[in-house]
Design a protein around this motif. Structure first.
Motif, PDB file in Angstrom:
ATOM      1  N   THR A  77      -1.639   1.490  -7.062  1.00  9.99           N
ATOM      2  CA  THR A  77      -1.162   0.408  -7.022  1.00  9.99           C
ATOM      3  C   THR A  77      -1.830  -0.727  -6.550  1.00  9.99           C
ATOM      4  OG1 THR A  77       0.624   0.169  -5.480  1.00  9.99           O
ATOM      5  CG2 THR A  77       0.859   0.588  -7.547  1.00  9.99           C
ATOM      6  N   LEU A  78      -2.886  -0.293  -5.581  1.00  7.90           N
ATOM      7  CA  LEU A  78      -4.003  -0.531  -3.754  1.00  7.90           C
ATOM      8  C   LEU A  78      -4.901  -0.515  -4.451  1.00  7.90           C
ATOM      9  CD1 LEU A  78      -1.911   0.746  -1.181  1.00  7.90           C
ATOM     10  CD2 LEU A  78      -1.162  -1.714  -1.902  1.00  7.90           C
ATOM     11  N   CYS A  79      -5.863  -0.327  -5.763  1.00 10.43           N
ATOM     12  CA  CYS A  79      -6.395   0.272  -6.197  1.00 10.43           C
ATOM     13  C   CYS A  79      -7.331  -0.300  -6.874  1.00 10.43           C
ATOM     14  CB  CYS A  79      -7.321   1.926  -6.785  1.00 10.43           C
ATOM     15  SG  CYS A  79      -8.307   2.149  -7.479  1.00 10.43           S
ATOM     16  N   THR A  80      -8.444  -1.283  -6.816  1.00 11.08           N
ATOM     17  CA  THR A  80      -8.493  -2.388  -7.860  1.00 11.08           C
ATOM     18  C   THR A  80      -9.040  -1.319  -9.014  1.00 11.08           C
ATOM     19  OG1 THR A  80      -9.217  -3.578  -6.090  1.00 11.08           O
ATOM     20  CG2 THR A  80     -10.492  -4.203  -8.303  1.00 11.08           C
ATOM     21  N   SER A  81     -10.337  -0.527  -9.215  1.00  6.74           N
ATOM     22  CA  SER A  81     -10.545   0.521 -10.152  1.00  6.74           C
ATOM     23  C   SER A  81      -9.620   1.002 -11.232  1.00  6.74           C
ATOM     24  CB  SER A  81     -11.248   1.074  -9.751  1.00  6.74           C
ATOM     25  OG  SER A  81     -12.845   0.846  -8.908  1.00  6.74           O
ATOM     26  N   CYS A  82      -8.327   1.275 -10.127  1.00  7.65           N
ATOM     27  CA  CYS A  82      -7.002   1.599 -10.940  1.00  7.65           C
ATOM     28  C   CYS A  82      -6.588   0.876 -11.935  1.00  7.65           C
ATOM     29  CB  CYS A  82      -6.512   2.117  -9.798  1.00  7.65           C
ATOM     30  SG  CYS A  82      -6.722   3.885  -9.338  1.00  7.65           S
ATOM     31  N   GLY A  83      -6.923  -0.593 -11.104  1.00 10.48           N
ATOM     32  CA  GLY A  83      -5.369  -1.769 -11.996  1.00 10.48           C
ATOM     33  C   GLY A  83      -6.800  -2.019 -12.729  1.00 10.48           C
ATOM     34  N   ARG A  84      -8.564  -1.193 -13.415  1.00 15.12           N
ATOM     35  CA  ARG A  84      -9.281  -2.211 -14.494  1.00 15.12           C
ATOM     36  C   ARG A  84      -8.697  -0.352 -15.218  1.00 15.12           C
ATOM     37  NH1 ARG A  84     -12.894  -4.916 -14.801  1.00 15.12           N
ATOM     38  NH2 ARG A  84     -14.444  -3.064 -15.154  1.00 15.12           N
ATOM     39  N   ILE A  85      -8.535   0.599 -14.955  1.00 18.70           N
ATOM     40  CA  ILE A  85      -8.348   1.453 -15.631  1.00 18.70           C
ATOM     41  C   ILE A  85      -6.792   1.506 -16.619  1.00 18.70           C
ATOM     42  CG2 ILE A  85      -7.919   4.103 -15.761  1.00 18.70           C
ATOM     43  CD1 ILE A  85     -10.038   3.956 -13.703  1.00 18.70           C
ATOM     44  N   ALA A  86      -6.005   1.036 -15.426  1.00 19.37           N
ATOM     45  CA  ALA A  86      -4.493   1.111 -16.375  1.00 19.37           C
ATOM     46  C   ALA A  86      -4.399  -0.484 -17.115  1.00 19.37           C
ATOM     47  CB  ALA A  86      -4.305   0.801 -14.980  1.00 19.37           C
ATOM     48  N   SER A  87      -5.260  -1.127 -17.065  1.00 17.33           N
ATOM     49  CA  SER A  87      -5.487  -2.535 -18.522  1.00 17.33           C
ATOM     50  C   SER A  87      -5.891  -2.612 -18.826  1.00 17.33           C
ATOM     51  CB  SER A  87      -5.398  -4.014 -16.955  1.00 17.33           C
ATOM     52  OG  SER A  87      -6.701  -3.557 -17.012  1.00 17.33           O
ATOM     53  N   GLY A  88      -6.744  -1.845 -19.334  1.00 15.40           N
ATOM     54  CA  GLY A  88      -7.887  -1.241 -20.376  1.00 15.40           C
ATOM     55  C   GLY A  88      -8.658  -1.822 -20.195  1.00 15.40           C
ATOM     56  N   ALA A  89      -9.022  -2.462 -19.520  1.00 18.44           N
ATOM     57  CA  ALA A  89     -10.344  -2.865 -19.379  1.00 18.44           C
ATOM     58  C   ALA A  89     -11.886  -1.886 -19.606  1.00 18.44           C
ATOM     59  CB  ALA A  89     -10.612  -3.524 -17.559  1.00 18.44           C
ATOM     60  N   THR A  90     -11.423  -0.950 -19.430  1.00 22.24           N
ATOM     61  CA  THR A  90     -12.191   0.209 -19.296  1.00 22.24           C
ATOM     62  C   THR A  90     -12.981   0.383 -20.238  1.00 22.24           C
ATOM     63  OG1 THR A  90     -11.137   1.816 -18.017  1.00 22.24           O
ATOM     64  CG2 THR A  90     -12.523   0.040 -16.360  1.00 22.24           C
ATOM     65  N   GLY A  91     -12.062   0.329 -21.033  1.00 23.11           N
ATOM     66  CA  GLY A  91     -11.169   1.664 -22.185  1.00 23.11           C
ATOM     67  C   GLY A  91     -10.090   1.783 -22.670  1.00 23.11           C
ATOM     68  N   PRO A  92      -9.546   2.342 -23.784  1.00 20.14           N
ATOM     69  CA  PRO A  92      -8.185   2.703 -23.963  1.00 20.14           C
ATOM     70  C   PRO A  92      -8.130   4.630 -23.615  1.00 20.14           C
ATOM     71  CG  PRO A  92      -9.229   3.501 -26.314  1.00 20.14           C
ATOM     72  CD  PRO A  92     -10.708   1.923 -24.968  1.00 20.14           C
ATOM     73  N   LEU A  93      -7.265   4.355 -22.189  1.00 17.33           N
ATOM     74  CA  LEU A  93      -6.679   5.472 -21.945  1.00 17.33           C
ATOM     75  C   LEU A  93      -6.583   6.633 -22.927  1.00 17.33           C
ATOM     76  CD1 LEU A  93      -6.527   6.827 -19.307  1.00 17.33           C
ATOM     77  CD2 LEU A  93      -4.366   6.035 -18.904  1.00 17.33           C
ATOM     78  N   SER A  94      -7.557   7.060 -23.058  1.00 19.39           N
ATOM     79  CA  SER A  94      -6.999   8.686 -23.609  1.00 19.39           C
ATOM     80  C   SER A  94      -7.156   9.941 -22.827  1.00 19.39           C
ATOM     81  CB  SER A  94      -8.579   8.293 -25.051  1.00 19.39           C
ATOM     82  OG  SER A  94      -9.024   7.859 -25.592  1.00 19.39           O
ATOM     83  N   MET A  95      -6.608  10.711 -23.152  1.00 18.17           N
ATOM     84  CA  MET A  95      -5.842  11.846 -22.918  1.00 18.17           C
ATOM     85  C   MET A  95      -6.795  13.268 -23.465  1.00 18.17           C
ATOM     86  SD  MET A  95      -4.986  11.077 -20.120  1.00 18.17           S
ATOM     87  CE  MET A  95      -3.547  10.695 -18.865  1.00 18.17           C
ATOM     88  N   PRO A  96      -7.767  14.036 -23.039  1.00 21.13           N
ATOM     89  CA  PRO A  96      -8.370  15.027 -23.912  1.00 21.13           C
ATOM     90  C   PRO A  96      -7.352  16.106 -24.190  1.00 21.13           C
ATOM     91  CG  PRO A  96      -9.507  15.318 -21.633  1.00 21.13           C
ATOM     92  CD  PRO A  96      -8.186  14.120 -21.526  1.00 21.13           C
ATOM     93  N   THR A  97      -6.183  16.349 -23.658  1.00 20.49           N
ATOM     94  CA  THR A  97      -5.123  17.412 -24.387  1.00 20.49           C
ATOM     95  C   THR A  97      -4.375  16.936 -24.117  1.00 20.49           C
ATOM     96  OG1 THR A  97      -4.507  19.260 -22.930  1.00 20.49           O
ATOM     97  CG2 THR A  97      -5.231  17.709 -21.397  1.00 20.49           C
ATOM     98  N   PRO A  98      -3.083  16.871 -25.191  1.00 19.72           N
ATOM     99  CA  PRO A  98      -1.700  16.980 -24.993  1.00 19.72           C
ATOM    100  C   PRO A  98      -0.844  16.909 -23.838  1.00 19.72           C
ATOM    101  CG  PRO A  98      -1.825  19.029 -26.275  1.00 19.72           C
ATOM    102  CD  PRO A  98      -3.351  18.755 -25.949  1.00 19.72           C
ATOM    103  N   ALA A  99      -1.434  17.960 -23.334  1.00 19.97           N
ATOM    104  CA  ALA A  99      -0.379  17.859 -21.856  1.00 19.97           C
ATOM    105  C   ALA A  99      -0.564  17.283 -20.832  1.00 19.97           C
ATOM    106  CB  ALA A  99       0.025  19.929 -21.356  1.00 19.97           C
ATOM    107  N   ALA A 100      -0.524  15.944 -20.620  1.00 13.54           N
ATOM    108  CA  ALA A 100      -1.644  14.967 -19.905  1.00 13.54           C
ATOM    109  C   ALA A 100      -0.320  13.902 -19.403  1.00 13.54           C
ATOM    110  CB  ALA A 100      -2.312  14.183 -20.367  1.00 13.54           C
ATOM    111  N   ALA A 101      -0.493  13.264 -18.315  1.00 10.38           N
ATOM    112  CA  ALA A 101       0.184  12.252 -17.010  1.00 10.38           C
ATOM    113  C   ALA A 101      -0.328  12.012 -16.384  1.00 10.38           C
ATOM    114  CB  ALA A 101       1.607  13.317 -16.541  1.00 10.38           C
ATOM    115  N   ILE A 102       0.376  10.313 -15.812  1.00  5.67           N
ATOM    116  CA  ILE A 102      -0.509  10.033 -15.398  1.00  5.67           C
ATOM    117  C   ILE A 102       1.134   9.910 -13.875  1.00  5.67           C
ATOM    118  CG2 ILE A 102      -0.614   7.729 -14.568  1.00  5.67           C
ATOM    119  CD1 ILE A 102      -1.276   6.909 -17.717  1.00  5.67           C
TER     120      ILE A 102
END
Length: 185
Positions: A77-102
């Protein structure tokens, strides 16, 4: 005197035109969007405790313990890049495997909950909060975000930092070993 003044104005006019021409050339070399400017490379986290495994996984992440290939994206929550990633600013969050989590590292639970609530792409995946990053640091010696941890049957196989969701498409071995194409989350 008028001739010198006229010559000076002419030289300044030519210089200004040249300056605008150079700025136009430089402007054409700048990426068109913020997404293009974000690096899609992965950088290994040297201090990560590779081979580490834990008995107790946070609720929402337990499926990673038993999966042949698991992926944990760490955001803060304290990371600007993390906020951009979570908001979709760098693209849709794709996971290359079904066993994934955040895993959302946060100073207090309220900040983590607000981060998850404000970012639908985080809510769309299994997720957990890590107050102060304690679970992640204690178990895997990782205190960097954004990062991605790759697990094999619950054991940490590799850990990387990244700056764009595009980088997740380039995780070594995850696609081939999991036998899964990248799917949108």
């Amino acid at each position: 005197m008028d001739l010198i003044l006229a010559l000076a104005v002419f030289v300044l006019a030519v210089a200004v035109i040249g300056l605008f021409a150079m700025m136009g050339e430089l402007g054409s070399r700048v990426p068109a969007s913020d997404t293009d400017a974000v690096p899609s490379r992965l950088d290994p986290i040297d201090q990560a405790r590779l081979g580490g495994e834990v008995d107790s996984w946070p609720t929402g992440l337990a499926h990673l313990r038993d999966a042949d290939h698991g992926l944990l994206v760490v955001l803060s929550t304290l990371c600007t890049s993390c906020g951009r990633i979570a908001s979709g600013a760098t693209g849709p969050l794709s996971m290359p495997t079904p066993a994934a989590a955040i895993l959302v590292s946060c100073p207090q639970e309220a900040a983590g909950a607000a981060f998850v609530d404000g970012n639908p792409m985080v809510r769309d995946h299994p997720h957990a909060l890590d107050i102060g990053g304690e679970w992640l640091i204690r178990n895997f010696n990782v205190d960097i975000s954004p990062s991605v941890l790759v697990f094999e049957r619950g054991r940490l196989r590799s850990a990387f930092t990244f700056g764009s969701v595009d980088a997740l498409k380039h995780l070594p071995g995850v696609h081939a070993e999991a036998g899964v194409e990248a799917n949108a989350g």
